[in-house]
Scaffold this active site. Sequence first.
Site, mmCIF file in Angstrom:
data_model
loop_
_atom_site.group_PDB
_atom_site.id
_atom_site.type_symbol
_atom_site.label_atom_id
_atom_site.label_comp_id
_atom_site.label_asym_id
_atom_site.label_seq_id
_atom_site.Cartn_x
_atom_site.Cartn_y
_atom_site.Cartn_z
ATOM 1 N N HIS A 222 -10.579 -10.562 12.986
ATOM 2 C CA HIS A 222 -9.519 -10.901 12.052
ATOM 3 C C HIS A 222 -8.865 -9.931 11.436
ATOM 4 O O HIS A 222 -9.392 -8.857 11.166
ATOM 5 C CB HIS A 222 -10.378 -11.896 11.034
ATOM 6 C CG HIS A 222 -9.434 -11.975 9.695
ATOM 7 N ND1 HIS A 222 -8.508 -12.935 9.507
ATOM 8 C CD2 HIS A 222 -9.460 -11.341 8.531
ATOM 9 C CE1 HIS A 222 -7.727 -13.026 8.511
ATOM 10 N NE2 HIS A 222 -8.526 -11.953 7.759
ATOM 11 N N GLU B 189 -3.268 -0.461 8.809
ATOM 12 C CA GLU B 189 -3.192 0.273 7.644
ATOM 13 C C GLU B 189 -3.503 1.793 7.782
ATOM 14 O O GLU B 189 -3.125 2.699 7.267
ATOM 15 C CB GLU B 189 -3.396 -0.105 6.346
ATOM 16 C CG GLU B 189 -5.061 -0.079 6.206
ATOM 17 C CD GLU B 189 -5.697 -0.849 4.956
ATOM 18 O OE1 GLU B 189 -5.012 -2.000 4.761
ATOM 19 O OE2 GLU B 189 -6.315 -0.261 4.143
ATOM 20 N N HIS C 260 -3.254 -16.552 -0.759
ATOM 21 C CA HIS C 260 -2.811 -15.709 -1.654
ATOM 22 C C HIS C 260 -2.257 -16.466 -3.013
ATOM 23 O O HIS C 260 -1.820 -15.924 -3.951
ATOM 24 C CB HIS C 260 -1.972 -14.358 -1.320
ATOM 25 C CG HIS C 260 -2.716 -13.435 -0.299
ATOM 26 N ND1 HIS C 260 -2.291 -13.516 1.057
ATOM 27 C CD2 HIS C 260 -3.708 -12.602 -0.753
ATOM 28 C CE1 HIS C 260 -3.101 -12.601 1.402
ATOM 29 N NE2 HIS C 260 -3.966 -11.909 0.449
ATOM 30 N N GLU D 77 -2.944 -13.528 9.407
ATOM 31 C CA GLU D 77 -2.252 -14.054 8.351
ATOM 32 C C GLU D 77 -0.965 -14.616 9.036
ATOM 33 O O GLU D 77 -0.170 -13.539 9.612
ATOM 34 C CB GLU D 77 -1.986 -12.973 7.140
ATOM 35 C CG GLU D 77 -1.320 -13.523 6.068
ATOM 36 C CD GLU D 77 -1.315 -12.512 4.908
ATOM 37 O OE1 GLU D 77 -2.393 -11.927 4.805
ATOM 38 O OE2 GLU D 77 -0.087 -12.228 4.312
ATOM 39 N N LYS E 150 0.870 -1.249 0.209
ATOM 40 C CA LYS E 150 0.050 -0.105 -0.105
ATOM 41 C C LYS E 150 0.870 1.152 0.019
ATOM 42 O O LYS E 150 1.920 1.188 0.762
ATOM 43 C CB LYS E 150 -0.918 -0.096 1.251
ATOM 44 C CG LYS E 150 -1.926 -1.285 1.100
ATOM 45 C CD LYS E 150 -3.436 -0.810 1.666
ATOM 46 C CE LYS E 150 -4.202 -1.975 1.136
ATOM 47 N NZ LYS E 150 -5.567 -1.533 1.564
ATOM 48 N N GLY F 172 -14.251 -16.706 6.841
ATOM 49 C CA GLY F 172 -15.615 -16.110 6.388
ATOM 50 C C GLY F 172 -15.985 -16.576 5.082
ATOM 51 O O GLY F 172 -16.941 -17.198 4.774
#
Length: 742
Positions: free
Chosen positions: A624, A588, A677, A648, A88, A415
């Site tokens: 999460h 973030e 991923h 993660e 990001k 989920g």
Amino acid sequence: PPPSPPPPPPLRTTAAGLRRDNWQQLAGAGVHEVPTGDFSYYDHVLDTSVMVGAIPARHRAAVAADPLDGYFAMARGTQDVAPLEMTKWFDTNYHYLVPELGPDTVFAADSTQQVAQLTEALGLGLAGRPVLVGPVSYLLLAKPAPGVPAGFDPLTLLDRLLPVYAEVLADLRAAGARWVQLDEPALVQDRSPAVLNAAARAYRDLGTLTDRPQLLVASYFDRLGEALPVLAKAPVEGLALDFTGPAAGNLQDLAAVGGLPGKRLVAGVVNGRNVWINHYEQSLATLGTLLGLAERVDVSSSCSLLHVPLDTGAERDIDPQIVRWLAFARQKTTEIVTLARGLARGTDTIAAELAANRADLASRAGSALTRAPAVRARAAAVTEADGRRSRPYAERSAAQRAHLRLPLLPTTTIGSFPQTAALRTARADLRAGRLDAEGYEERISAEIREVLAFQEKAGIDVLVHGEPERNDMVQYFAEQLTGYLATQHGWVQSYGTRYVRPPILAGDISRPEPMTVHWTRYAQSLTERPVKGMLTGPVTMLAWSFVRDDQPLGDTARQVALALRDEVNDLEAAGTSVIQVDEPALRETLPLRAAGHAAYLAWATEAFRLTTGGVRPDTQIHTHMCYAEFGDILRAIEDLDADVISLEAARSHMQVAAELATAGYPREVGPGVYDIHSPRVPDVAEATALLRKGLAAIPAERLWVNPDCGLKTRGWPEVRAALENLVAAAREIRGGLPGGAS
Ligand code: GLN
Ligand code: ZN
């Protein structure tokens, strides 16, 4: 036979046409100097890597064979070669491709793209100002190339990089550039004296070149702080500063350093990251002060307009009374030109615009949408106790154990299950009227039945309904909350060709009716095992939306939290014993400067606790988060007081489990053992090995077994195999634990 469709216009022609249209649009609106070189086929940081010749070794052959194909290979990878890492861009939702550098990196100038785009603009008779990522930010955004020791500091390459920038600057001057903009947003973060020295050296070197255009060093997203005196003293001709949001302090800081005598100041008073109309009087006051602090003041947006949608004029579904509160990129351009005119020729010349702006602002401030008395009264009445569970964790944990009767190392998922093409088609069909509401509901019900049946058969302990009804984890809720607006065409680039349409937090937020209870209850009716309720948390709802600028973020978060709290409580009342509140954006959104961290984390954790604080002790709250550098927010994670957190961890080999353990995290943890991923399916041995690593950090009574994140982007065959292996791994380890047979 039907006529064959005309061939699509070539990519390069289309791109050139877009650039021309954008420039002409800007010039037509009255912008006297247009940015060039900022048009990208994928990402402007990747363009900079190309410009300085930092092509990773694994991509060199492809780039040599065909620069454009090679470029896309670096961005997206090929079957055989991994792309550059993507991450990001500061605290925005835009992603850039991370430069890979090492002690052996050899830079070489390639100004082709920059020169070509400048030449196009000049050819149209426009004053083009090339925009480059500055050398210091470029190095600060880089990471060690694969195989280079992690301790390698890319900034040590500065002396090698500066001559390359010098060459590009000379080329741009030769091509006709009068000004070049060098973006240094990395300098708005807390930086060490070593970095500030590097910045001073960089701009002294570039500034003392003889063959160069005039230099404008740009910063945005926050205050320049300690870097401001460094750049103010540098031998460059201009600075661009952000005067909006957290960067507003630049005004005082600029006065404190005695302004920019003899320099040009590009004043970012129009917010380039949000969608609200400018407050003309406030901006003119700021600009008036700035006139006394620089040789020349130009009006601008605070940053690239990449972060906002294009044009409010395309919105047909938003009430015209509300559209007038909004400014997307086209409207912001008009604001910039209007403010510039008012500044140069006096406010009399923009009297009509000022009056209209005043009326628009008043309409927003007085609207029933932005001020719902019941919502405000409720938010004002919140007490500390509302954000606290009724019992401490130890008691809750015992109550949950008795209530849920889960095995050791319980298995669950995050989920979502695969969002198949068939599901997306059903949603499109519903929108287009090809499928009626009943047909769509049946489609979703069938999907939920399949997801539940698979999980039962696979032997998962805490089930999910799979989220097939959700187009997006934020938009799905935004569409159901009063005070939130959805746009039809408000696309903003996330990366490459992937765009998102962030909803707009426009007014006071309330929940007219339950949002998820129907499907959760349906899923629970299909099984004896617990089905997790699944909500997006308040911090993430704000992070992936355009937020209000007329009240503190914490106030907005509290309203969203209260609406979600009602949902959590309704889920509990409907028989849901496990409820997950996702907060993947918690890390973030952390402010860029440490000075802002405490205040942010205070409202963020309060909002989460308010969402989840109203349930019984035996109702288990999960949260999460995806990937994050958790070091900075470990305390905050603990303050959430969630009973279980999943994160993660597969790619980093459970490192986060060790970090949490070292920090003394006392509650249950599900570090991911399946990297979602990647299309790779972890086998039982691999998952077992990861779990053993997890067990070395977290005791068995507090360890969960789950994938890294939701499964929506994966295909069913992979998901089936991976989850079956995950359950087998959990069973294998349980078998070896005292009292763990299951
Ligand atoms: N519950 C969400 C899902 O599984 C969480 C997604 C996320 O963390 N980004 O899709
Ligand atoms: Zn996630």
